[in-house]
Design a protein around this motif. Structure first.
Motif, PDB file in Angstrom:
ATOM      1  N   ARG A   1      36.085  33.717  32.829  1.00 42.36           N
ATOM      2  CA  ARG A   1      35.599  34.700  31.913  1.00 42.36           C
ATOM      3  C   ARG A   1      34.378  34.522  31.617  1.00 42.36           C
ATOM      4  O   ARG A   1      33.584  35.490  31.080  1.00 42.36           O
ATOM      5  CB  ARG A   1      36.760  34.636  30.826  1.00 42.36           C
ATOM      6  CG  ARG A   1      38.099  34.833  31.082  1.00 42.36           C
ATOM      7  CD  ARG A   1      39.045  34.753  30.054  1.00 42.36           C
ATOM      8  NE  ARG A   1      39.042  36.233  29.038  1.00 42.36           N
ATOM      9  CZ  ARG A   1      39.586  37.398  29.529  1.00 42.36           C
ATOM     10  NH1 ARG A   1      40.247  37.612  30.487  1.00 42.36           N
ATOM     11  NH2 ARG A   1      39.271  38.273  28.457  1.00 42.36           N
TER      12      ARG A   1
ATOM     13  N   ARG B   1      44.956  35.769  31.762  1.00 42.97           N
ATOM     14  CA  ARG B   1      44.598  35.774  33.230  1.00 42.97           C
ATOM     15  C   ARG B   1      44.696  37.051  33.696  1.00 42.97           C
ATOM     16  O   ARG B   1      45.500  37.919  32.966  1.00 42.97           O
ATOM     17  CB  ARG B   1      45.557  34.792  33.870  1.00 42.97           C
ATOM     18  CG  ARG B   1      45.263  33.380  33.206  1.00 42.97           C
ATOM     19  CD  ARG B   1      46.392  32.160  33.728  1.00 42.97           C
ATOM     20  NE  ARG B   1      47.478  32.371  32.971  1.00 42.97           N
ATOM     21  CZ  ARG B   1      48.726  31.636  33.189  1.00 42.97           C
ATOM     22  NH1 ARG B   1      48.497  30.490  34.050  1.00 42.97           N
ATOM     23  NH2 ARG B   1      49.566  31.888  32.515  1.00 42.97           N
TER      24      ARG B   1
ATOM     25  N   ASP C   1      47.299  34.615  26.800  1.00 42.46           N
ATOM     26  CA  ASP C   1      47.380  34.488  28.309  1.00 42.46           C
ATOM     27  C   ASP C   1      46.468  35.671  28.968  1.00 42.46           C
ATOM     28  O   ASP C   1      47.025  36.809  29.080  1.00 42.46           O
ATOM     29  CB  ASP C   1      48.939  34.486  28.806  1.00 42.46           C
ATOM     30  CG  ASP C   1      48.799  34.541  30.339  1.00 42.46           C
ATOM     31  OD1 ASP C   1      47.884  34.467  30.964  1.00 42.46           O
ATOM     32  OD2 ASP C   1      49.927  34.595  30.825  1.00 42.46           O
TER      33      ASP C   1
ATOM     34  N   HIS D   1      46.802  39.693  35.627  1.00 40.06           N
ATOM     35  CA  HIS D   1      47.968  39.910  35.976  1.00 40.06           C
ATOM     36  C   HIS D   1      48.202  40.852  37.153  1.00 40.06           C
ATOM     37  O   HIS D   1      47.615  41.956  36.922  1.00 40.06           O
ATOM     38  CB  HIS D   1      48.857  40.516  34.733  1.00 40.06           C
ATOM     39  CG  HIS D   1      48.740  39.607  33.520  1.00 40.06           C
ATOM     40  ND1 HIS D   1      49.389  39.695  32.335  1.00 40.06           N
ATOM     41  CD2 HIS D   1      48.311  38.343  33.297  1.00 40.06           C
ATOM     42  CE1 HIS D   1      49.363  38.764  31.530  1.00 40.06           C
ATOM     43  NE2 HIS D   1      48.474  37.842  32.169  1.00 40.06           N
TER      44      HIS D   1
ATOM     45  N   ALA E   1      37.977  39.196  37.368  1.00 38.06           N
ATOM     46  CA  ALA E   1      39.461  39.115  37.576  1.00 38.06           C
ATOM     47  C   ALA E   1      39.857  39.878  38.833  1.00 38.06           C
ATOM     48  O   ALA E   1      40.789  39.212  39.279  1.00 38.06           O
ATOM     49  CB  ALA E   1      39.930  39.917  36.312  1.00 38.06           C
TER      50      ALA E   1
ATOM     51  N   HIS F   1      49.993  35.460  37.132  1.00 41.56           N
ATOM     52  CA  HIS F   1      49.100  35.403  36.305  1.00 41.56           C
ATOM     53  C   HIS F   1      48.075  34.457  36.933  1.00 41.56           C
ATOM     54  O   HIS F   1      48.158  33.139  37.067  1.00 41.56           O
ATOM     55  CB  HIS F   1      49.446  34.942  34.964  1.00 41.56           C
ATOM     56  CG  HIS F   1      50.372  35.613  34.389  1.00 41.56           C
ATOM     57  ND1 HIS F   1      50.841  35.455  33.141  1.00 41.56           N
ATOM     58  CD2 HIS F   1      50.890  36.884  34.714  1.00 41.56           C
ATOM     59  CE1 HIS F   1      51.766  36.466  32.664  1.00 41.56           C
ATOM     60  NE2 HIS F   1      51.824  37.197  33.718  1.00 41.56           N
ATOM     61  N   ILE F   2      46.662  34.943  37.285  1.00 46.45           N
ATOM     62  CA  ILE F   2      45.698  34.060  37.984  1.00 46.45           C
ATOM     63  C   ILE F   2      44.554  33.946  37.015  1.00 46.45           C
ATOM     64  O   ILE F   2      43.917  34.807  36.667  1.00 46.45           O
ATOM     65  CB  ILE F   2      45.208  34.974  39.299  1.00 46.45           C
ATOM     66  CG1 ILE F   2      46.552  35.437  40.064  1.00 46.45           C
ATOM     67  CG2 ILE F   2      44.345  34.185  40.052  1.00 46.45           C
ATOM     68  CD1 ILE F   2      47.508  34.344  40.401  1.00 46.45           C
ATOM     69  N   SER F   3      44.132  32.606  36.918  1.00 47.99           N
ATOM     70  CA  SER F   3      43.134  32.268  36.186  1.00 47.99           C
ATOM     71  C   SER F   3      41.784  32.730  36.971  1.00 47.99           C
ATOM     72  O   SER F   3      41.489  32.827  38.152  1.00 47.99           O
ATOM     73  CB  SER F   3      43.054  30.896  35.938  1.00 47.99           C
ATOM     74  OG  SER F   3      44.043  30.236  35.248  1.00 47.99           O
ATOM     75  N   TYR F   4      40.746  32.951  35.957  1.00 48.98           N
ATOM     76  CA  TYR F   4      39.288  33.201  36.698  1.00 48.98           C
ATOM     77  C   TYR F   4      38.452  32.772  35.212  1.00 48.98           C
ATOM     78  O   TYR F   4      38.676  32.788  34.392  1.00 48.98           O
ATOM     79  CB  TYR F   4      39.155  34.563  37.010  1.00 48.98           C
ATOM     80  CG  TYR F   4      39.320  35.706  35.675  1.00 48.98           C
ATOM     81  CD1 TYR F   4      38.125  36.178  35.007  1.00 48.98           C
ATOM     82  CD2 TYR F   4      40.578  36.427  35.272  1.00 48.98           C
ATOM     83  CE1 TYR F   4      38.210  37.055  34.021  1.00 48.98           C
ATOM     84  CE2 TYR F   4      40.633  37.043  34.299  1.00 48.98           C
ATOM     85  CZ  TYR F   4      39.433  37.551  33.579  1.00 48.98           C
ATOM     86  OH  TYR F   4      39.462  38.401  32.601  1.00 48.98           O
TER      87      TYR F   4
END
Length: 283
Positions: A226, A201, A199, A203, A17, A221-224
């Protein structure tokens, strides 16, 4: 005069993250970083987290309640009175075993509150209340009078208060209409409302401050990956790795689930491990 500031907090040892948030902040042309507490635990990646943190070179750092737990636990000062205390202690032991005493000392030196002037505005930054980095007084649904306490800073007038701790992004007003911001959590976003809890992602908050005031307030909000974070835990010797991997699926922490933690503590003898560690370093 324009400054773009990436405000982030509650990374909680989640390397994947933090990497995603950092890369996005570069694309957003961040000029500087403000860290609002809780860097490590329960995630596995101590050294790599610290390396990224050093690259960021935050110009503002405040100490969160989990930062205090890291220091107390690493120094052998944690009691075993509750299952959650054993949880914190054993995780802090893991941190101490994967970093230097100099890092622990640096975390211990972080202040509870910082004021920072940017352009025409004075910002007050603390993990929770300026004098207390724990508790639920500033949970988003609390009354406005609680939030007014963010501005009780002797000798200085604060225009914008920034806090973290509750893992909810927030923009609201004090009773006198001063602005209060919370960047949300990089590593552990949380919301009791399940459609919002989905959500997970990373933050964080991007601020742009110009000569007039707040030119931009952007909750990002940034995707990564998991699954990648779960694999990092699996390959590590971090305590409670099953719970951390489960958190990557549900987004829910198990910090105060006494029954569940007791089962893990008993199965892996975590209290005995920590007591031996504390005795060794304090002898």
């Amino acid at each position: 005069m324009r400054r773009r500031i990436a405000v982030f907090s509650d990374t909680h040892g989640n390397l994947s993250a933090l990497q995603a948030m950092y890369q996005d902040s570069i694309k957003q042309h961040a000029d500087e970083y403000w860290f609002v507490g809780d860097l490590l635990m329960p995630g596995p990646s101590v050294g790599a987290m610290w390396d990224i943190f050093q690259k960021m070179k935050p110009t503002v750092i405040v100490r969160g309640n989990w930062d205090d737990l890291v220091v107390r636990g690493a120094r052998g000062m944690m009691d075993m009175e509750r299952p959650s205390h054993i949880y914190f202690a054993r995780l802090a032991q893991y941190v101490a075993e994967h970093t230097s005493s100099a890092v622990i000392d640096e975390i211990a030196s972080w202040p509870l509150h910082v004021t920072k002037r940017v352009g025409a505005l004075n910002f007050g930054i603390s993990h929770n209340l300026p004098w207390l980095n724990m508790g639920q007084a500033l949970f988003p649904t609390q009354e406005t009078a609680n939030f007014d306490k963010l501005f009780n800073i002797a000798g200085e007038t604060v225009d914008v208060a920034i806090y973290a701790h509750v893992h909810h992004e927030l923009l609201r007003y004090a009773s006198d209409e001063r602005v209060i911001l919370n960047p949300g959590a990089v590593g552990e976003p949380f919301n009791h409302w399940q459609p919002l809890q989905r959500d997970l992602r990373a933050h964080y908050l991007m601020l742009e401050v110009d000569a007039i005031g707040l030119a931009e307030t952007s909750f990002r909000h940034i995707s990564y990956d998991r699954e990648q974070e779960k694999k990092l835990a699996e390959k590590s010797d971090v305590p409670y790795k099953d719970l951390y991997q489960k958190m990557m699926i549900t987004g829910r922490a198990y910090t105060h689930d006494d029954e569940l933690l007791t089962a893990y503590n008993d199965k892996f003898n975590y209290a005995d491990d920590y007591q031996k560690y504390a005795k060794k370093i304090n002898s």
